[in-house]
Design a protein around this motif. Structure first.
Motif: not given
Length: 535
Positions: A71-72, A139-146, A149-151, A153-160
């Motif tokens: 999932p990540i 914990a799920s979002f902390d994992r995605l924002l790390d 973990n190369k998710s 999802a991190l790119s979608a949150f960039d600057t947000v």
């Protein structure tokens, strides 16, 4: 969409190659100071359609995932489908991209989109009996924002949304504090950002070996070369669902084999149907086709920092050389919608309506090339196999106006491989084709794709006016303000042409209409089989 680990970008783009997430007219976004969504929107009865019955196993064909089903890090349509049957999101995106409450019952922002509070559904447990709570969601979002973990999802949150921006208010409430106001934030924690599934706090990988989730099915077995078997989750939170006893996913090496399996009755539906292959079968025998519009597209990306595309006139000439209805017919069997070289599909509510539709104009092509001092235009076009049909169409159409295109097909591993900061082909070749999965809101394209120095800015385009308008668009809380900023962005992209978007894709899903009901296409080729039932 159409779809899609080799790298973070591909995870973000794919779905069916694919397949697009779009904000259709009925989409909700949760305005400032309001609550969006309510548990009443979800069926609590699980009542069957009159013509249906409980039980049965749905057999679905799909290509094998190219990498681990995680999932990540997943990016391809098959892996996404398997995980979505087992795990769940805070919010689902329906086929019309209405935001549908799932693990979150409601959400609100008290301050114009800078802070968002999500109230969790009570009584939800994971398949191993572990209760869902706010700490688990955090914990799920902390994992995605790390970043480690190369998710995608991190790119979608960039600057947000940055690491550390998620907090627990109480056991049933999660609070997101953003880097800046973002009125469409609920889409970023929905299925529209497909890696944002809620997993247990101790999730450490090996999903196919320890497939624990809150979704409608349990992953009973998985073979990377053969397929997956899933059975009904007795602990699923939505009473009475799913109707099916299970789902069996069979892997096929290519689209033709998958299609033959459907025609021959070896499978009942497909995870990833190709419009050009299955649309002609509509109404033939037992096969039915469900069809939706999408905001996925194949971008013809042009390097604005390298000759000959450092001249705007040259980029415009290529745009005026394309017969867009012809591209639509060849690539999407005519079910797509014409693009106009900006990132606002007509299905996005803020899409400008006063920009003239760009059309093929050989005289304009010649005039633009002459103005740029280019007597003969030729260039290589780099792409991977899913974009081959589009590449051949572009080559043929440009040849008609005297532009020579040399096709440079790479394997997907090569196309998306290499150093992502200096030499990966999809970001650094002179001209290339990139299949972008659709997204629920245009900012999910604009932020990573065309803002100055954006993480996936393959055109190397930079426009401070667009950057400012994009930030203002995200913070806008009224339709009028949003439309005003969208017009600035769209006009800049249409005029500067860092990317050519000739057609917005359409998605289909083929199935045996004599045996099952409730099978639907989805703009992102997602699967929601909770309401599918045997006839």
């Amino acid at each position: 969409m159409h779809s899609q680990n080799l790298l973070d970008r591909r995870r973000f783009l794919a779905g069916s190659g694919v397949a697009g997430l779009l904000a259709l007219v009925a989409a909700c976004s949760g305005g400032a100071g309001t609550s969006t969504g309510a548990s009443s929107q979800q069926s609590a009865t699980g009542s069957l359609p009159a013509t249906s019955k409980r039980g049965g196993t749905l057999r679905a064909g799909s290509p094998p995932p190219p990498t681990a089903v995680d999932p990540i890090t997943m990016y391809d349509g098959t892996a996404i489908a398997i995980v979505q049957l087992v795990a769940d999101y805070l919010i689902w995106l329906d086929k019309d991209f209405t935001l549908v409450p799932r693990l979150a019952e409601r959400w609100e922002t008290p301050d114009g989109g800078k802070t968002w509070s999500f109230a969790l559904r009570h009584g939800v447990v994971f398949s191993d009996g572990t209760p869902l709570d706010a700490e688990t969601v955090k914990a799920s979002f902390d994992r995605l924002l790390d970043p480690d973990n190369k998710s995608a999802a991190l790119s979608a949150f960039d600057t947000v949304l940055a690491k550390g921006g998620v907090a627990v208010k109480d056991p049933s409430t999660v609070v997101f504090t953003l880097e800046r106001a973002f009125s469409d934030f609920p889409y970023l924690v929905s299925a529209g950002n497909y890696n944002t599934l809620i997993l247990k706090k101790d999730y450490a990988g090996d999903f196919t070996k320890k497939p624990i989730g809150t979704g409608p099915f349990l992953l009973q077995s998985y073979d990377p070369s053969k397929g997956a078997t899933l059975v009904r989750n007795p602990k699923y939170w939505e009473q009475g669902k799913p109707y099916l006893d299970g789902v069996e996913i069979k892997f096929y090496a290519d689209d033709q084999a998958d299609l033959l399996a459907l025609q021959g009755g070896d499978v009942d539906t497909q995870i990833l149907s190709r419009p050009a292959l299955v649309s002609p079968l509509k109404g033939a025998g037992d096969i039915a086709i469900d069809q939706v519009k999408s905001t996925g597209f194949i971008a013809l990306t042009l390097r604005t920092d390298q000759a000959p595309f450092d001249r705007k006139e040259v980029r415009q000439a290529v745009a005026y050389a394309l017969d867009r209805p012809g591209v639509n017919a060849t690539t999407y069997d005519g079910i797509g919608a014409l693009g106009n070289d900006h990132l606002f599909a007509a299905l996005f509510p803020a899409a400008p309506t006063d920009l003239p539709q760009r059309a093929k104009d050989p005289a304009k092509v010649a005039a633009l090339l002459a103005a740029a001092g280019v007597s003969k235009l030729s260039f290589p076009l780099t792409f991977d196999p899913p974009s081959k049909d589009y590449a051949l169409t572009v080559q043929s159409q440009l040849k008609e106006v005297g532009i020579e295109v040399t096709l440079d097909q790479r394997t997907s591993a090569d196309f998306y491989g290499g150093d992502q900061e200096k030499d990966t082909p999809w970001l650094f070749t002179k001209a290339n084709l990139v299949g972008w999965a659709g997204r629920a809101v245009p900012s999910q394209f604009i932020i990573p794709m065309v803002k100055s120095k954006a993480v996936w800015n393959g055109s190397k385009y930079a426009n401070p006016a667009l950057d400012a308008a994009a930030t203002a668009y995200d913070a806008a809380t009224t339709d009028a303000d949003r439309k005003a900023q969208a017009e600035i962005i769209a006009k800049a992209l249409n005029d500067d042409v860092p990317v050519i978007i000739s057609v917005w894709s359409g998605n289909v899903r083929a199935y045996n209409g004599k045996k099952f009901t409730g099978v639907q296409a989805h703009p992102a080729s997602y699967v929601d089989f909770t309401s599918v039932s045997a006839l």
